[in-house]
Design a protein around this motif. Structure first.
Motif, mmCIF file in Angstrom:
data_model
loop_
_atom_site.group_PDB
_atom_site.id
_atom_site.type_symbol
_atom_site.label_atom_id
_atom_site.label_comp_id
_atom_site.label_asym_id
_atom_site.label_seq_id
_atom_site.Cartn_x
_atom_site.Cartn_y
_atom_site.Cartn_z
ATOM 1 N N SER A 21 0.838 -1.192 0.000
ATOM 2 C CA SER A 21 0.000 0.000 0.000
ATOM 3 C C SER A 21 0.876 1.246 0.000
ATOM 4 O O SER A 21 1.976 1.240 0.545
ATOM 5 N N CYS A 22 0.364 2.275 -0.616
ATOM 6 C CA CYS A 22 1.030 3.567 -0.620
ATOM 7 C C CYS A 22 -0.021 4.610 -0.266
ATOM 8 O O CYS A 22 -0.879 4.930 -1.090
ATOM 9 N N ALA A 23 0.063 5.098 0.949
ATOM 10 C CA ALA A 23 -0.876 6.113 1.410
ATOM 11 C C ALA A 23 -0.289 7.492 1.151
ATOM 12 O O ALA A 23 0.843 7.778 1.560
ATOM 13 N N ALA A 24 -1.048 8.307 0.473
ATOM 14 C CA ALA A 24 -0.576 9.644 0.120
ATOM 15 C C ALA A 24 -1.286 10.701 0.938
ATOM 16 O O ALA A 24 -2.475 10.581 1.248
ATOM 17 N N SER A 25 -0.538 11.719 1.285
ATOM 18 C CA SER A 25 -1.135 12.912 1.877
ATOM 19 C C SER A 25 -0.893 14.053 0.901
ATOM 20 O O SER A 25 0.144 14.117 0.247
ATOM 21 N N GLY A 26 -1.863 14.919 0.800
ATOM 22 C CA GLY A 26 -1.769 15.983 -0.189
ATOM 23 C C GLY A 26 -2.466 15.592 -1.475
ATOM 24 O O GLY A 26 -2.925 14.466 -1.656
ATOM 25 N N ARG A 27 -2.531 16.540 -2.367
ATOM 26 C CA ARG A 27 -3.273 16.330 -3.603
ATOM 27 C C ARG A 27 -2.478 15.494 -4.601
ATOM 28 O O ARG A 27 -1.372 15.850 -4.976
ATOM 29 N N THR A 28 -3.063 14.400 -5.042
ATOM 30 C CA THR A 28 -2.408 13.525 -6.022
ATOM 31 C C THR A 28 -3.233 13.355 -7.289
ATOM 32 O O THR A 28 -2.875 12.560 -8.160
ATOM 33 N N SER A 29 -4.334 14.077 -7.409
ATOM 34 C CA SER A 29 -5.229 13.882 -8.545
ATOM 35 C C SER A 29 -4.575 14.240 -9.876
ATOM 36 O O SER A 29 -4.977 13.742 -10.919
ATOM 37 N N ASN A 30 -3.571 15.070 -9.828
ATOM 38 C CA ASN A 30 -2.918 15.448 -11.078
ATOM 39 C C ASN A 30 -1.650 14.638 -11.338
ATOM 40 O O ASN A 30 -0.879 14.950 -12.248
ATOM 41 N N TYR A 31 -1.432 13.599 -10.532
ATOM 42 C CA TYR A 31 -0.254 12.777 -10.680
ATOM 43 C C TYR A 31 -0.583 11.375 -11.177
ATOM 44 O O TYR A 31 -1.633 10.812 -10.853
ATOM 45 N N ILE A 32 0.349 10.841 -11.922
ATOM 46 C CA ILE A 32 0.378 9.408 -12.152
ATOM 47 C C ILE A 32 1.087 8.798 -10.944
ATOM 48 O O ILE A 32 2.108 9.312 -10.482
ATOM 49 N N MET A 33 0.526 7.722 -10.419
ATOM 50 C CA MET A 33 1.110 7.046 -9.268
ATOM 51 C C MET A 33 1.722 5.731 -9.738
ATOM 52 O O MET A 33 1.098 4.993 -10.523
ATOM 53 N N GLY A 34 2.888 5.439 -9.257
ATOM 54 C CA GLY A 34 3.540 4.222 -9.726
ATOM 55 C C GLY A 34 4.396 3.554 -8.679
ATOM 56 O O GLY A 34 4.563 4.065 -7.555
ATOM 57 N N TRP A 35 4.896 2.413 -9.060
ATOM 58 C CA TRP A 35 5.785 1.641 -8.206
ATOM 59 C C TRP A 35 7.084 1.357 -8.955
ATOM 60 O O TRP A 35 7.068 1.023 -10.147
ATOM 61 N N PHE A 36 8.167 1.497 -8.212
ATOM 62 C CA PHE A 36 9.492 1.126 -8.679
ATOM 63 C C PHE A 36 10.055 0.109 -7.695
ATOM 64 O O PHE A 36 9.575 -0.017 -6.576
ATOM 65 N N ARG A 37 11.101 -0.567 -8.109
ATOM 66 C CA ARG A 37 11.774 -1.455 -7.170
ATOM 67 C C ARG A 37 13.271 -1.432 -7.427
ATOM 68 O O ARG A 37 13.724 -1.157 -8.551
ATOM 69 N N GLN A 38 13.997 -1.703 -6.370
ATOM 70 C CA GLN A 38 15.450 -1.739 -6.480
ATOM 71 C C GLN A 38 15.967 -2.953 -5.731
ATOM 72 O O GLN A 38 15.831 -3.049 -4.503
ATOM 73 N N ASP A 89 12.040 -11.300 -7.142
ATOM 74 C CA ASP A 89 11.222 -10.139 -6.817
ATOM 75 C C ASP A 89 11.715 -9.442 -5.548
ATOM 76 O O ASP A 89 11.191 -8.384 -5.178
ATOM 77 N N THR A 90 12.677 -10.036 -4.874
ATOM 78 C CA THR A 90 13.236 -9.425 -3.674
ATOM 79 C C THR A 90 13.816 -8.071 -4.011
ATOM 80 O O THR A 90 14.676 -7.941 -4.890
ATOM 81 N N ALA A 91 13.329 -7.040 -3.319
ATOM 82 C CA ALA A 91 13.758 -5.675 -3.618
ATOM 83 C C ALA A 91 13.111 -4.724 -2.622
ATOM 84 O O ALA A 91 12.193 -5.094 -1.880
ATOM 85 N N LEU A 92 13.587 -3.506 -2.664
ATOM 86 C CA LEU A 92 12.936 -2.412 -1.945
ATOM 87 C C LEU A 92 11.960 -1.787 -2.933
ATOM 88 O O LEU A 92 12.354 -1.382 -4.029
ATOM 89 N N TYR A 93 10.707 -1.768 -2.565
ATOM 90 C CA TYR A 93 9.657 -1.266 -3.447
ATOM 91 C C TYR A 93 9.279 0.153 -3.041
ATOM 92 O O TYR A 93 8.941 0.413 -1.883
ATOM 93 N N TYR A 94 9.339 1.039 -4.035
ATOM 94 C CA TYR A 94 9.080 2.447 -3.796
ATOM 95 C C TYR A 94 7.794 2.888 -4.495
ATOM 96 O O TYR A 94 7.543 2.522 -5.641
ATOM 97 N N CYS A 95 7.052 3.704 -3.819
ATOM 98 C CA CYS A 95 5.908 4.372 -4.412
ATOM 99 C C CYS A 95 6.379 5.722 -4.948
ATOM 100 O O CYS A 95 7.261 6.366 -4.353
ATOM 101 N N ALA A 96 5.800 6.159 -6.068
ATOM 102 C CA ALA A 96 6.226 7.411 -6.675
ATOM 103 C C ALA A 96 5.027 8.144 -7.255
ATOM 104 O O ALA A 96 4.049 7.521 -7.679
ATOM 105 N N ALA A 97 5.148 9.452 -7.302
ATOM 106 C CA ALA A 97 4.114 10.293 -7.905
ATOM 107 C C ALA A 97 4.790 11.272 -8.850
ATOM 108 O O ALA A 97 5.794 11.895 -8.491
ATOM 109 N N GLY A 98 4.245 11.381 -10.044
ATOM 110 C CA GLY A 98 4.834 12.297 -10.998
ATOM 111 C C GLY A 98 3.896 12.597 -12.143
ATOM 112 O O GLY A 98 2.880 11.935 -12.319
#
Length: 117
Positions: A21-38, A89-98
């Motif tokens: 899960s990625c819980a966002a605070s603030g306005r995200t309606s104008n963003y694409i939300m995605g997941w990355f992993r490293q 699939d082992t990785a650090l999973y990051y949520c991103a907004a852009g």
């Protein structure tokens, strides 16, 4: 200011499933939300993304079968369902907004997923 907080990672056996899960605070309606992993020793890679209307973008076809992204706009939360987990699939999973996944405005701190064989 948008802040992103991931949760749901953990240690799981191969073949299992996780829902991040990625819980966002603030306005995200104008963003694409995605997941990355490293993964250890590797560069961060794009996994998949979703826009406000629910249109999904996958980094590659291999992601489409086991990875599912969804977005609850009312809760301002994005989810990543990973099924049939593999050790790779082992990785650090990051949520991103852009505005695009090539122009990230906000990153989460990451949640660790570890898959044992």
């Amino acid at each position: 200011q948008v802040q992103l907080v991931e949760s749901g990672g953990g240690l799981v056996q191969a073949g299992g499933s996780l829902r991040l899960s990625c819980a966002a605070s603030g306005r995200t309606s104008n963003y694409i939300m995605g997941w990355f992993r490293q993964a250890p020793g590797k560069e961060r890679e794009f996994v998949l993304a979703i826009n406000w209307s629910g249109i999904r973008t996958y980094s590659r076809a291999a992601m489409k079968g086991r990875f599912t992204i969804s977005r609850d706009n009312a809760k301002n939360t994005v989810y990543l369902q990973i099924d049939s987990l593999k050790p790779e699939d082992t990785a650090l999973y990051y949520c991103a907004a852009g505005t695009t996944m090539g122009e990230i405005a906000h990153w989460g701190q990451g949640t660790q997923v570890t898959v044992s064989s």
